[in-house]
Write a protein that holds these residues in place. Structure first.
Motif, mmCIF file in Angstrom:
data_model
loop_
_atom_site.group_PDB
_atom_site.id
_atom_site.type_symbol
_atom_site.label_atom_id
_atom_site.label_comp_id
_atom_site.label_asym_id
_atom_site.label_seq_id
_atom_site.Cartn_x
_atom_site.Cartn_y
_atom_site.Cartn_z
ATOM 1 N N THR A 118 -0.783 6.774 1.546
ATOM 2 C CA THR A 118 -1.610 6.698 2.532
ATOM 3 C C THR A 118 -2.321 5.392 2.792
ATOM 4 O OG1 THR A 118 -1.934 8.991 2.620
ATOM 5 C CG2 THR A 118 -3.459 7.538 4.003
ATOM 6 N N TYR A 119 -2.865 4.972 1.364
ATOM 7 C CA TYR A 119 -3.503 3.623 1.657
ATOM 8 C C TYR A 119 -2.548 2.233 1.837
ATOM 9 C CZ TYR A 119 -5.515 -0.853 -0.273
ATOM 10 O OH TYR A 119 -5.651 -2.006 -0.425
ATOM 11 N N LEU A 120 -1.500 2.286 1.130
ATOM 12 C CA LEU A 120 -0.546 1.459 1.359
ATOM 13 C C LEU A 120 0.151 1.339 3.056
ATOM 14 C CD1 LEU A 120 1.718 1.540 -1.652
ATOM 15 C CD2 LEU A 120 0.033 -0.157 -1.296
ATOM 16 N N GLY A 121 0.359 2.383 3.492
ATOM 17 C CA GLY A 121 0.750 2.580 4.811
ATOM 18 C C GLY A 121 -0.300 2.385 5.783
ATOM 19 N N LEU B 184 0.335 14.137 0.561
ATOM 20 C CA LEU B 184 -1.111 14.523 0.629
ATOM 21 C C LEU B 184 -1.339 16.140 1.161
ATOM 22 C CD1 LEU B 184 -3.486 11.913 2.153
ATOM 23 C CD2 LEU B 184 -3.784 12.900 -0.194
ATOM 24 N N THR B 185 -0.278 16.334 2.190
ATOM 25 C CA THR B 185 -0.425 17.673 2.757
ATOM 26 C C THR B 185 0.050 18.666 1.572
ATOM 27 O OG1 THR B 185 0.140 16.619 4.779
ATOM 28 C CG2 THR B 185 0.553 19.390 4.539
ATOM 29 N N VAL B 186 1.321 18.515 0.946
ATOM 30 C CA VAL B 186 1.712 19.425 -0.111
ATOM 31 C C VAL B 186 0.512 19.325 -1.304
ATOM 32 C CG1 VAL B 186 3.547 19.510 -1.963
ATOM 33 C CG2 VAL B 186 4.199 18.833 0.494
ATOM 34 N N GLY B 187 0.122 18.345 -1.576
ATOM 35 C CA GLY B 187 -0.812 18.222 -2.881
ATOM 36 C C GLY B 187 -2.207 18.917 -2.532
ATOM 37 N N ILE B 188 -2.835 18.954 -1.006
ATOM 38 C CA ILE B 188 -3.828 19.726 -1.013
ATOM 39 C C ILE B 188 -3.351 21.226 -0.801
ATOM 40 C CG2 ILE B 188 -5.583 20.020 1.092
ATOM 41 C CD1 ILE B 188 -5.482 16.881 1.395
ATOM 42 N N ILE C 142 5.925 0.233 5.864
ATOM 43 C CA ILE C 142 4.781 0.875 6.316
ATOM 44 C C ILE C 142 4.993 1.980 6.840
ATOM 45 C CG2 ILE C 142 2.862 0.323 8.098
ATOM 46 C CD1 ILE C 142 2.716 -1.596 5.960
ATOM 47 N N PHE C 143 5.958 2.381 7.660
ATOM 48 C CA PHE C 143 6.316 3.337 8.476
ATOM 49 C C PHE C 143 6.674 4.619 7.287
ATOM 50 C CE2 PHE C 143 9.663 6.523 9.697
ATOM 51 C CZ PHE C 143 9.122 7.212 10.709
ATOM 52 N N ILE C 144 7.583 4.173 6.336
ATOM 53 C CA ILE C 144 7.939 5.219 5.244
ATOM 54 C C ILE C 144 6.786 5.491 4.402
ATOM 55 C CG2 ILE C 144 9.425 5.551 3.262
ATOM 56 C CD1 ILE C 144 11.562 3.713 4.767
ATOM 57 N N ALA C 145 6.014 4.524 4.265
ATOM 58 C CA ALA C 145 4.636 4.582 3.242
ATOM 59 C C ALA C 145 3.771 5.806 3.913
ATOM 60 C CB ALA C 145 4.136 3.447 3.133
ATOM 61 N N ARG C 146 3.531 5.502 5.251
ATOM 62 C CA ARG C 146 2.740 6.330 6.120
ATOM 63 C C ARG C 146 3.498 7.885 5.952
ATOM 64 N NH1 ARG C 146 1.006 2.918 11.468
ATOM 65 N NH2 ARG C 146 -0.130 1.431 10.341
ATOM 66 N N THR C 147 4.590 8.019 6.159
ATOM 67 C CA THR C 147 5.157 9.388 6.266
ATOM 68 C C THR C 147 5.087 9.861 4.878
ATOM 69 O OG1 THR C 147 6.832 8.564 7.818
ATOM 70 C CG2 THR C 147 7.100 10.546 6.576
ATOM 71 N N ARG D 59 6.379 -2.438 -2.247
ATOM 72 C CA ARG D 59 7.398 -2.075 -1.424
ATOM 73 C C ARG D 59 8.492 -1.367 -2.395
ATOM 74 N NH1 ARG D 59 9.091 -6.679 2.226
ATOM 75 N NH2 ARG D 59 8.672 -7.722 0.031
ATOM 76 N N VAL D 60 8.700 -1.791 -3.494
ATOM 77 C CA VAL D 60 9.596 -1.328 -4.568
ATOM 78 C C VAL D 60 9.492 0.267 -4.521
ATOM 79 C CG1 VAL D 60 8.379 -1.525 -6.448
ATOM 80 C CG2 VAL D 60 10.922 -1.683 -6.574
ATOM 81 N N LEU D 61 8.101 0.883 -4.563
ATOM 82 C CA LEU D 61 7.914 2.118 -4.730
ATOM 83 C C LEU D 61 8.563 2.909 -3.696
ATOM 84 C CD1 LEU D 61 3.862 2.102 -5.291
ATOM 85 C CD2 LEU D 61 5.648 2.226 -6.911
ATOM 86 N N VAL D 62 8.541 2.425 -2.364
ATOM 87 C CA VAL D 62 9.427 3.238 -1.317
ATOM 88 C C VAL D 62 10.832 3.395 -1.819
ATOM 89 C CG1 VAL D 62 9.932 3.297 0.935
ATOM 90 C CG2 VAL D 62 7.561 2.637 0.419
ATOM 91 N N THR D 63 11.340 2.289 -2.137
ATOM 92 C CA THR D 63 12.561 2.055 -2.600
ATOM 93 C C THR D 63 13.058 3.027 -3.888
ATOM 94 O OG1 THR D 63 12.789 -0.081 -2.023
ATOM 95 C CG2 THR D 63 14.538 0.617 -3.589
ATOM 96 N N ILE D 64 12.271 3.266 -4.801
ATOM 97 C CA ILE D 64 12.350 3.994 -6.072
ATOM 98 C C ILE D 64 12.278 5.532 -5.370
ATOM 99 C CG2 ILE D 64 11.447 4.788 -8.244
ATOM 100 C CD1 ILE D 64 10.419 1.902 -8.538
ATOM 101 N N VAL D 65 11.169 5.926 -4.611
ATOM 102 C CA VAL D 65 11.121 7.244 -4.138
ATOM 103 C C VAL D 65 12.565 7.468 -3.339
ATOM 104 C CG1 VAL D 65 10.101 8.634 -2.373
ATOM 105 C CG2 VAL D 65 8.650 7.639 -3.955
ATOM 106 N N GLY D 66 13.039 6.601 -2.744
ATOM 107 C CA GLY D 66 14.208 6.903 -1.775
ATOM 108 C C GLY D 66 15.431 7.384 -2.801
#
Length: 126
Positions: free
Chosen positions: A120-123, A16-20, A5-10, A69-76
């Motif tokens: 953001t949704y997941l976190g 979102l900030t970079v995209g916007i 949850i913490f990593i998904a929020r971060t 949660r595997v998405l967070v692992t893949i990004v890492g």
């Protein structure tokens, strides 16, 4: 709070900030990224930062499960591999120069915003 949850929020806030920012100030972002790619020192610094972030995610969140949660692992893992490549093979940054065309910048913008919305949704809302 669960690490996922913490990593998904971060990641959600970052993407979102970079995209916007890319959406609102595309030319500024693309010019800044071009300058970064032209300076080997920045590429090496980016490699160190990517390794630290990637290692943190992989060390604390190496979950190969069949849910979101595997998405967070893949990004890492992607961050870690990118950081290693930036330090090991500095000309690796040349691969990114083609992505920084104005038209291709739109695809990066959409991708960053979508990833930001997803994380953001997941976190925050799941």
């Amino acid at each position: 709070m669960e690490p996922s949850i913490f990593i998904a929020r971060t990641l959600g806030v970052i993407y979102l900030t970079v995209g916007i920012g890319l959406f609102l100030f595309r030319e500024t972002y693309i010019l800044a990224y071009r300058k970064i790619l032209e300076n080997p020192g920045y590429a090496l610094l980016g490699g160190f930062i990517a390794i630290v972030g990637g290692m943190a995610m992989v060390s604390y969140h190496n979950l190969w499960v069949s849910d979101w949660r595997v998405l967070v692992t893949i990004v890492g893992w992607i961050a870690l591999i990118k950081g290693i490549l930036l330090l090991l093979i500095p000309p690796y940054t040349n691969l990114f120069k083609g992505l920084l065309q104005m038209q291709k910048g739109k695809g990066i913008t959409i991708t960053a915003i979508l990833m930001g919305v997803i994380f953001t949704y997941l976190g925050f809302f799941r």
